[in-house]
Every structure is written in C-alpha cells, then in structure tokens.
Scaffold this active site. Structure first.
Site, PDB file in Angstrom:
ATOM      1  N   LYS A  19     -33.217  -8.332  42.328  1.00 19.22           N
ATOM      2  CA  LYS A  19     -33.149  -8.408  43.783  1.00 19.22           C
ATOM      3  C   LYS A  19     -34.518  -8.081  44.368  1.00 19.22           C
ATOM      4  O   LYS A  19     -35.255  -7.242  43.842  1.00 19.22           O
ATOM      5  CB  LYS A  19     -32.086  -7.424  44.277  1.00 19.22           C
ATOM      6  CG  LYS A  19     -31.781  -7.465  45.761  1.00 19.22           C
ATOM      7  CD  LYS A  19     -30.636  -6.504  46.071  1.00 19.22           C
ATOM      8  CE  LYS A  19     -30.301  -6.423  47.542  1.00 19.22           C
ATOM      9  NZ  LYS A  19     -29.167  -5.496  47.796  1.00 19.22           N
TER      10      LYS A  19
ATOM     11  N   SER B 191     -25.786  -7.677  50.698  1.00 21.25           N
ATOM     12  CA  SER B 191     -27.239  -7.838  50.628  1.00 21.25           C
ATOM     13  C   SER B 191     -27.700  -8.336  49.268  1.00 21.25           C
ATOM     14  O   SER B 191     -28.781  -8.914  49.159  1.00 21.25           O
ATOM     15  CB  SER B 191     -27.938  -6.530  50.996  1.00 21.25           C
ATOM     16  OG  SER B 191     -27.743  -5.532  50.033  1.00 21.25           O
TER      17      SER B 191
ATOM     18  N   SER C 258     -22.531  -3.871  48.689  1.00 19.17           N
ATOM     19  CA  SER C 258     -23.450  -4.988  48.485  1.00 19.17           C
ATOM     20  C   SER C 258     -23.730  -5.342  47.035  1.00 19.17           C
ATOM     21  O   SER C 258     -24.564  -6.189  46.764  1.00 19.17           O
ATOM     22  CB  SER C 258     -24.761  -4.752  49.228  1.00 19.17           C
ATOM     23  OG  SER C 258     -24.642  -5.303  50.532  1.00 19.17           O
TER      24      SER C 258
END
Length: 542
Positions: free
Chosen positions: A124, A204, A228
């Site tokens: 990420k 997210s 998330s």
C-alpha cells in the site's frame, strides 16, 4: 505476550496446519483448456496463478520447474495487461526483477530464506520505501522517496520477498474529507472493484485488495485503523488479516492513530495470508529453514470446525441479502461440525460516539510527527494549506473537514481525551471478551461488508459497516474470509477473537475457508445494475 510466545503460537497453531492444508481447498492447478480466456487468465507452466498458493509455488521452485524471475515477470505482464481495467497499481518497482534473480541465485545455492523468498508482494502506498515514492495518495508527498524503508519492508526484504510495487489507496487513508470516495487519490485516481467495475473497492486499502483479487501479486500489504483491511478484503473477494495491535511495526507507515493503526497481509488464501503475517510480525525472516519449524502440528483437515463455537453477529442493517447469506453460512458451518450461536456484542453505540473524536486528536499528533520526517508540508496546518492551493487535490471530492477538525481537536495530553481513549479501550475489549466468555466462543463472526456500492464522487461512500469496530478499537485481531456473493458482488465473513489470538484465528479461518469454498475469480463486468445498501452514513472506515 513475549515475542517468542507469539512466534511459537504462529508456527504451531497457524502455519503448520495451513501449509498441510495447501490453501483451504482452492484449486491448485487449472488445465490449459479449462482456464478463462484472455488477459484475465494467467497460466505459468500450467499453474493458474489465481488459485496457486505460496507452498505450491515454493515446491515448484525447489523442484526447479519455476523460478522467481518467471513468476515476477508473469505478475508484471499481468499488471500491464489487466490493471488498466481496475487501476489498482500505482507503480512497479525498478528493482523487482533484480530481487527475483537474487532469490533464484540463493535457491540454487540452497540458501533460500524461507517460504516468502522469491514471492512478489505489493505494498500500500502509505508504507515507506527508499526506492519508490510513498505518497498516501497525496500530491503533497509525491516528491522524493522517503530516506529509508518502513520496518515491515525491511522484514519483507530480509525474508527474500520481491517488492513488486505500490498499490493505490484512498487518499490519506480516508481521513481527509467527511464524504470521501474509497479507492480515490489525487496521485492514483480511482481504483475499481474487479468484480463489477463501476462498484467501489471499499476502505483505504482498496488498491491492495483489488490487486490481489485480480491476481496482480501473490500477496499485498494493507493497513487498517478501523475496517480498511477487512472491508476491502470482503468486498473484493479475498482474505485480509488485521493483526493484533503491536505485532506488526508501524514505523515508517503514514499514520492515523498509533492507538489503532496496524499493517496486515491480504491474499487469495488464508495460507498465504498466514505466511505473509509470519514475516511481517518478525517470525519468518531470514534464516527460516525449509520446514519453517512446523513439523508435527495437527492437519486441520482432520479436525477443522468440529467442536468449534462461533458467535454470529448478524448486523441486519447491511440488508436482507447479506443476512440471508449469513444464514446460509451458519448452516454450512454447522454442517461442518461447528456450533453457531447468535450474539450481539455490547457497547457498540458508545464506541461509535467516542472513536472518531479520539482519532482526531491522535491524527494531529501522529501525522505531525510523520510529516516532520518527510519532504513537503511539515505539519497538518501546512498540509491543509497545500490542499487549498492545489486544485488537483479536489477533482473527486473537495473537502478536508477531518483535517480541519483534527487541527482544532484537543491535544492527546488533554484529560478529556485521555478519559475518552481509556473508555474506548475498556469497552471495546469488554465487548469482545464478555461476548466470547458468555458463550464459550472460539471466535465472533459477522458480515465484513455489504455488496459494493456504485462509486460516485458527488455522493461519496455509502458505508454502514460496524463489524470491524470492536476488534479495531480493542487492538484485537480480525480476519475476513470470502463467504459468498450477492449477485456478482463478494461478501466476506469477518472473524474476530481476543488479544494476540492471531494464530488460532488464522487456523480457524483456514477451516472456514475450506468449508465455505466461496472465492471465485473476478469477471471485470462493466456494471451489474442498481443494487445499493440501505441507509448509510457518509465516509468510509479509516
């Protein structure tokens, strides 16, 4: 719990059974004639990457019928061919192929570093990497890369993993605007749900989940403050593990709150998730031997769910179709020998009242500390000014209300804040502990997500997902496993347990995965017609 105890639990209770199970009942190999045609299918020496697990890949590497270089090239080709449909990968690493070649050289010399050696992993884009930008989706951080890797990246590199690249994310982990759109960032644009492309990927860690679902990497790293990891995993039909707070280092990860933030693994099977977790938590790095210290542990295929007690928290607010899926899921778990009882964890309204104000104070403290270590705006006040001055930051949604509220929030030295966080910690832990003790449970289960809503910048997210909150606020582990579909849209089953019970939760999750056998590869449909979740509150889980 001491580090050695965590390592022993992880090995004895989770990884050995999972390695023996070989990936929770997923198909190991797809015949050439049976695989889907086109760019959506990846066959490598007859191996279907959509269903192959790390133990299977590693076995082939040890036999010499597959190399990490071939595997990495296959994923890079797939990113080139498939990612334009979903926009999940921001960038690929310029050193990925060199890392794969180094892994192959180690293996030829008999020096492989463990199960993750040579396995491609996406990160990420809020996880610091010294050789690639780390932006949290914001143009404010889009300049030079950080000076050093996040600690978890160091662990991946030490374990021989191939850092494949960076995944798109919801800008600032959905902690900027009151009505954000999950999967959108000014740096990366909008990530799409690979099952139905006009639907949202949730949370997210949207790019990490969508990339894994589309088989653009074997494993991805996501982060969670509340939902998330587990919501994107559920909504994209993959496995996501939010570890117990503190088991994975947060050093070098763009923060929301040190009281709740954790990175965690996402994969297409529980076995791959568990192997990645063992490395991220520091228990499977360089020097792990071929057996990974796992011989002699029980094979879950012989025990599985028999005698396990699972509490089902239905959450009818997610809609009748999700509730019907939970009924079918409970029936399948009972058929497999589990005892399923219905539960409602207490204190949820009070947790909802307290969590957001506490996060505002913590975000101001923690983001200021992070920004001071990077080029660009040096604190939250200057970050707000940057967004006002850059129209590209407002092309999907304009607001930065949460930034502004955080700037005005009481400091974390304030007695009112301290009382609020203490009450949150107490009630969240009691909500899980008391429920599990009252019913003698091995885990609490709930739907991880509703069917994916249509992505709409003007409206923002249609988010009514309370199931992640108890474990997230308590710092307890949770795990999302594919449960089934509502139409074409995946729904996950969220499992949660007590503090540091990650190993047992992963082992239970492997048995649940095997008996539900619910995952199927995405079809990249352009639309599936109108199907929205009822009600909703603005904003996604951070």
């Amino acid at each position: 719990m001491k580090t050695r105890s965590v390592a022993a639990l992880t090995a004895a209770l989770a990884l050995a059974p999972l390695l023996a199970a070989g990936g929770g009942g997923q198909r190991a190999v797809a015949a050439e004639s049976g695989a889907a045609a086109g760019a959506e299918s990846v066959l490598l020496h007859g191996l279907d990457l959509d269903s192959a697990t790390i133990p299977e890949l590693r076995a082939r590497m040890e036999r010499g019928s597959l190399t990490s270089t071939e595997l990495t090239r296959a994923y890079l080709r797939r990113i080139r061919d498939v990612d334009p449909k979903i926009n999940a990968v921001l960038r690929t690493s310029p050193s990925a192929l060199r890392e794969a070649e180094a892994s192959d050289a180690r293996r030829r010399l008999g020096r492989a570093r463990g199960p993750l050696d040579g396995i491609p992993v996406l990160l990420k884009d809020n996880v610091d990497t010294r050789d690639m930008p780390t932006t949290a989706g914001s143009l404010a951080l889009a300049g030079s890369p950080p000076a050093r890797d996040a600690e978890l990246v160091g662990r991946l590199r030490a374990a021989g993993a191939v850092v494949l690249g960076k995944a798109n994310m919801s800008e600032w982990a959905n902690f900027r605007a009151a009505k954000p759109t999950s999967g959108w960032s000014a740096v990366g644009g909008q990530t799409h749900n690979p099952y139905v492309l006009d639907r949202n990927p949730c949370g997210s860690s949207a790019g990490s989940a969508a990339a894994v679902a589309a088989s653009l990497a074997q494993v991805a790293v996501g982060t969670e403050t509340d939902g998330s990891i587990v919501c994107p995993a559920g909504m994209n039909g993959v496995v996501g593990h939010k570890p117990s707070l503190g088991l994975v280092s947060g050093s070098g990860v763009v923060p929301i709150s040190a009281e709740q933030d954790t990175a965690g693994p996402m994969a297409r099977s529980v076995v791959d998730t568990a192997i990645a977790f063992s490395v991220l938590s520091g228990h499977g790095a360089a020097g792990a031997d071929g057996a990974f210290g796992l011989t002699g542990a029980q094979d879950p295929r012989t025990g599985g769910l028999r005698g396990k007690r699972i509490g089902l928290w239905r959450l009818p607010s997610l809609g009748a179709e999700v509730d019907a899926l939970m009924t079918r899921t409970a029936e399948r778990l009972r058929t497999a020998g589990a005892e399923v009882v219905e539960v409602t964890p207490p204190y949820q309204e009070r947790l909802a009242e307290l969590e957001f104000p506490a996060l505002l104070s913590e975000f101001h403290r923690d983001i200021d500390a992070y920004l001071a270590s990077r080029g660009g705006p040096r604190d939250l006040a200057r970050l707000i000014a940057f967004n006002r001055a850059h129209p590209a930051e407002r092309t999907c949604f304009a607001g930065q209300e949460l930034f502004e509220q955080a700037l005005a929030a009481p400091p974390t030295t304030d007695p009112g804040y301290r009382a609020m966080r203490a009450e949150l910690k107490d009630l969240s832990r009691r909500s899980v502990d008391e429920t599990m003790a009252a019913h003698a449970l091995d885990a609490i289960a709930a739907p991880a997500n509703p069917p994916a809503w249509t992505t709409d910048c003007a409206r923002g997210d249609n988010d009514v997902i309370p199931s992640s909150t108890p474990a997230a606020v308590a710092g307890y582990p949770s795990l999302s496993v594919p449960a089934g579909f509502v139409g074409e849209l995946p729904v996950g089953l969220l499992l949660m347990a007590g503090d540091r019970q990650d190993a047992g939760l992963l082992s239970l999750g492997a048995a649940v995965e095997r008996h539900l056998d619910a995952r199927r590869a995405p079809r990249y449909l352009p639309t599936a017609g109108p199907r929205e979740v009822p009600g909703g509150r603005p904003g996604d889980r951070p």
